[in-house]
Design a protein around this motif. Structure first.
Motif, PDB file in Angstrom:
ATOM      1  N   ASP A  23      -8.181 -12.246 -30.762  1.00 39.74           N
ATOM      2  CA  ASP A  23      -8.094 -12.907 -29.562  1.00 39.74           C
ATOM      3  C   ASP A  23      -7.081 -13.912 -29.288  1.00 39.74           C
ATOM      4  O   ASP A  23      -7.064 -14.624 -28.146  1.00 39.74           O
ATOM      5  CB  ASP A  23      -9.580 -13.372 -29.255  1.00 39.74           C
ATOM      6  CG  ASP A  23     -10.526 -12.271 -28.893  1.00 39.74           C
ATOM      7  OD1 ASP A  23     -10.029 -11.145 -28.450  1.00 39.74           O
ATOM      8  OD2 ASP A  23     -11.562 -12.195 -29.204  1.00 39.74           O
ATOM      9  N   ALA A  24      -6.205 -14.325 -30.239  1.00 43.40           N
ATOM     10  CA  ALA A  24      -5.204 -15.423 -29.732  1.00 43.40           C
ATOM     11  C   ALA A  24      -4.204 -14.851 -28.674  1.00 43.40           C
ATOM     12  O   ALA A  24      -3.479 -15.359 -28.306  1.00 43.40           O
ATOM     13  CB  ALA A  24      -4.453 -15.954 -31.251  1.00 43.40           C
ATOM     14  N   GLY A  25      -4.138 -13.330 -28.899  1.00 40.96           N
ATOM     15  CA  GLY A  25      -3.016 -12.739 -27.905  1.00 40.96           C
ATOM     16  C   GLY A  25      -2.237 -12.033 -28.541  1.00 40.96           C
ATOM     17  O   GLY A  25      -0.888 -11.680 -27.914  1.00 40.96           O
ATOM     18  N   LYS A  47      -1.816  -2.117 -24.708  1.00 42.09           N
ATOM     19  CA  LYS A  47      -3.162  -2.887 -24.624  1.00 42.09           C
ATOM     20  C   LYS A  47      -4.021  -1.430 -24.334  1.00 42.09           C
ATOM     21  O   LYS A  47      -5.334  -1.537 -24.871  1.00 42.09           O
ATOM     22  CB  LYS A  47      -3.008  -3.644 -23.298  1.00 42.09           C
ATOM     23  CG  LYS A  47      -4.334  -4.542 -23.038  1.00 42.09           C
ATOM     24  CD  LYS A  47      -4.377  -5.842 -23.761  1.00 42.09           C
ATOM     25  CE  LYS A  47      -5.903  -6.003 -23.927  1.00 42.09           C
ATOM     26  NZ  LYS A  47      -5.908  -7.331 -24.658  1.00 42.09           N
ATOM     27  N   ASN A 142      -0.171 -20.264 -27.787  1.00 47.06           N
ATOM     28  CA  ASN A 142      -0.272 -19.519 -26.492  1.00 47.06           C
ATOM     29  C   ASN A 142      -1.301 -19.962 -25.460  1.00 47.06           C
ATOM     30  O   ASN A 142      -1.993 -20.706 -25.773  1.00 47.06           O
ATOM     31  CB  ASN A 142      -0.558 -17.947 -27.310  1.00 47.06           C
ATOM     32  CG  ASN A 142      -0.563 -16.800 -25.937  1.00 47.06           C
ATOM     33  OD1 ASN A 142       0.184 -16.830 -25.145  1.00 47.06           O
ATOM     34  ND2 ASN A 142      -1.589 -15.899 -26.037  1.00 47.06           N
ATOM     35  N   ARG A 146      -3.876 -21.952 -19.414  1.00 48.76           N
ATOM     36  CA  ARG A 146      -5.212 -22.622 -19.231  1.00 48.76           C
ATOM     37  C   ARG A 146      -5.280 -23.762 -19.948  1.00 48.76           C
ATOM     38  O   ARG A 146      -4.458 -24.234 -20.750  1.00 48.76           O
ATOM     39  CB  ARG A 146      -6.043 -21.508 -19.885  1.00 48.76           C
ATOM     40  CG  ARG A 146      -6.189 -20.232 -19.228  1.00 48.76           C
ATOM     41  CD  ARG A 146      -7.534 -19.629 -19.401  1.00 48.76           C
ATOM     42  NE  ARG A 146      -7.685 -19.517 -20.813  1.00 48.76           N
ATOM     43  CZ  ARG A 146      -8.340 -18.276 -21.522  1.00 48.76           C
ATOM     44  NH1 ARG A 146      -8.466 -17.200 -20.509  1.00 48.76           N
ATOM     45  NH2 ARG A 146      -8.637 -18.329 -22.704  1.00 48.76           N
ATOM     46  N   SER A 259       3.127 -18.848 -22.849  1.00 44.29           N
ATOM     47  CA  SER A 259       1.797 -18.160 -22.055  1.00 44.29           C
ATOM     48  C   SER A 259       2.245 -16.454 -22.088  1.00 44.29           C
ATOM     49  O   SER A 259       2.875 -16.157 -21.246  1.00 44.29           O
ATOM     50  CB  SER A 259       1.353 -18.512 -20.721  1.00 44.29           C
ATOM     51  OG  SER A 259       0.856 -17.556 -20.073  1.00 44.29           O
ATOM     52  N   ILE A 261       0.496 -13.835 -21.630  1.00 39.91           N
ATOM     53  CA  ILE A 261       0.043 -12.844 -20.617  1.00 39.91           C
ATOM     54  C   ILE A 261       0.790 -13.212 -19.247  1.00 39.91           C
ATOM     55  O   ILE A 261       1.073 -11.918 -18.570  1.00 39.91           O
ATOM     56  CB  ILE A 261      -1.594 -13.234 -20.032  1.00 39.91           C
ATOM     57  CG1 ILE A 261      -2.279 -12.108 -19.478  1.00 39.91           C
ATOM     58  CG2 ILE A 261      -1.918 -14.541 -19.388  1.00 39.91           C
ATOM     59  CD1 ILE A 261      -2.795 -11.045 -20.319  1.00 39.91           C
TER      60      ILE A 261
END
Ligand code: G4P
Length: 539
Positions: A23-25, A47, A142, A146, A259, A261
């Motif tokens: 889940d870190a990306g 994805k 990452n 946020r 980031s 995303i």
């Protein structure tokens, strides 16, 4: 186009793995790297494939969908003259000993950290394997779009938890959930974060501004701006110096904030990473007595992973091979050092974009997948030429889950024993025996619980044996040695002071191993047995 020389081909290769906690990306950043590398046109495809894997908890379904394809294991793309190989290190329920072994094929690692969570357990484990290999580690922090931990706290964690020095290449502005971009310490400019609402499905260009730009003052306020200036000054004065030599030794990690995303900071990271990360290097062979160069004309490679096909219709397996020297052409005939047999490497595969393709050529640094009818094993060394080459064993890593295994039907013991031995030899599981017991039941250790499912399925499928699997409470396996005492081969020390729940077993190579239920039990053993050394990796 003029053909490139072997040296040119080798020097433009960068082979790395991304290590992170689930889940870190990792999927997100991998996909963005593929996007910049032109291997996919729009983010979203990797994805989608991943969610289809994880939407089902039925592991067999997952394997069926994946088949024997190499798509989830190697990704290769071209970027600004570089040939980039990304090795996938499966996380989530796919986590297994293969995840560790894959790191043995990488020349560098990208450590991906969730800015809000900091250094997490799985990252620590994977980091230690990279540390042991001495490969350079690049850190991407990452989810900076946020709210995150303070950047100083994150660097502190790298130092305290992982014991690695860090050098921030850029510095985040607005870590309280109001991200404005990063200050690039080399360019001495601010790279502004402007969310464009496309969720990073397309490539983005980054707007550059000066740290003293009045527009930036208006955006973040004069106080905030002063704070950033002070932080950067502090870093310049009190932070580590950038020393490339230490980066290459794995002692200093360059840190990038971004980031994935939103695509922010991904391309600048890729560019800097490719410049700093090393091309394939020299390797010690034949017990360290010789060194091969990646540019040596003769081909050499080692097998670091074997993926058995779970589809009963196909008995083929895929062997993953890391090329260490020379030039590979489809159909090349090589010698396997283990048994001195010749084998022809047919149907080599690589992955590009969404599908795999047959590979015509490859060079030192590349990873190829070979269909294996059962002749290859993890750790095999393959080479051409008269000079035999042996790379040395791939290390074995401490399992974290244990179970007693026996056949349901005792008449099937012979097939059961054969299956267990072979699967252990392949590296699918680790096998232990009590020094005082026969083979009535085996103790099996695995790094990821999925390996138990694989064991059960393959014994049933390939050896026609149903098994009874009883989970055990052990959590750690540690190989034993002593500072001042040499154990005889096959000897299990019987004079150790251990807790009543600690078990002494022998591994498949007759090396003594202690199984512990807790860290406490492990500390107990270390405190009460002078000179005892416990290791979680067997090299
Ligand atoms: P993994 O492969 O390391 O397990 O992580 P993955 O890329 O699947 O990302 C885990 C979650 O984190 C996903 O959200 C993903 O969208 C999100 N994420 C990745 N990078 C960033 C980032 O830079 N910023 C923010 N804010 N989030 C990021 P999800 O809700 O689990 O999935 P989805 O609904 O977004 O697909």
């Amino acid at each position: 186009m003029k053909a490139k020389s072997l040296a040119q081909e080798v020097n433009r290769r960068r082979t790395f793995a991304i290590i992170s906690h689930p889940d870190a990306g990792k999927t997100t950043i991998t996909e963005k790297l593929l996007l910049y590398g032109g291997a996919i046109r729009e983010a979203g495809s990797v994805k989608a494939r991943k969610s289809s894997h994880h939407a089902t908890s039925d592991w067999m379904e997952i394997e069926k969908q994946r088949g024997i394809s190499v798509t989830s294991s190697i990704m290769q793309f071209e970027y600004e003259g570089y040939c980039v190989n990304i090795l996938d290190t499966p996380g989530h329920q796919d986590f297994s000993e293969d995840t560790y072994r894959t790191l043995c094929a990488a020349d560098a690692a990208v450590m991906l950290i969730d800015g809000a969570k900091g250094v997490e357990p799985q990252t620590i484990k994977l980091f230690h394997v990279c540390r042991m290999r001495g490969i350079p580690i690049f850190t991407f922090i990452n989810k900076m779009d946020r709210a995150s931990l303070s950047p100083f706290e994150l660097l502190d964690q790298l130092e305290k938890v992982l014991n690695i020095d860090s050098f921030p290449i850029n510095w985040p502005i607005g870590t309280d959930g109001n991200f404005k971009g990063v200050y690039n310490r080399q360019l001495k400019q601010v790279q502004r974060f402007i969310a464009d609402g496309t969720h990073g499905s397309k490539q983005v260009n980054i707007a550059l501004t000066d740290l003293n730009d009045p527009e930036l003052t208006a955006l973040i306020g004069a106080d905030h701006q002063q704070q950033i200036s002070d932080e950067i000054e502090l870093l310049d004065i009190a932070g580590e110096d950038f020393e490339m030599e230490r980066v290459l030794q794995g002692e200093l990690t360059p840190v990038f904030f971004g980031s994935a995303i939103t695509n922010f900071g991904v391309e600048p990271f890729l560019q800097d990473f490719l410049k700093m990360a090393p091309p394939p290097g020299a390797k010690k062979v034949n017990s360290g007595s010789e060194t091969i160069q990646p540019t040596d004309e003769e081909f050499s490679a080692f097998v670091f992973k074997i993926q058995a096909n779970m589809n009963p219709g196909h008995r083929d397996r895929m062997a993953f091979i890391r090329i260490c020297s020379g030039h590979f052409k489809k159909g090349l005939e090589v010698t396997n050092n283990r048994d001195n047999k010749l084998i022809r490497l047919t149907q080599p595969q690589t992955f590009m974009a969404q599908d795999h393709r047959i590979l015509e050529e490859a060079y030192a640094g590349d990873i190829i997948g070979i269909f294996d009818p059962g002749v290859l094993r993890i750790g095999d060394s393959l080479y051409t030429g008269d000079n035999s080459i042996e790379f040395g064993d791939i290390p074995r890593f401490s399992p974290e889950h244990f179970a007693k295994v026996q056949p349901k039907n005792s008449l099937k013991r012979k097939q059961f024993n054969k299956g267990m031995e072979q699967l252990a030899q392949e590296g699918a599981i680790q096998l232990y025996k009590r020094p005082d017991a026969g083979t009535e039941s085996y103790m099996v250790g695995v790094v990821g619980v999925l390996q138990f499912d694989v064991l059960e399925h393959r014994l049933n499928n390939e050896y026609k044996v149903d098994i009874i699997l009883q989970p055990e409470n052990y959590r750690f396996a540690r190989w034993i040695s002593f500072k001042d005492r040499q154990l005889m081969h096959g000897e299990a020390p019987d004079d150790l002071n251990l807790t009543s729940t600690t078990l002494t077993v022998m591994d498949r190579h007759d090396l003594p191993v202690l199984l512990f239920e807790s860290q406490w039990a492990m500390d107990w053993a270390l405190e009460r047995n002078e000179g005892l050394i416990l290791s979680d990796i067997n090299t």
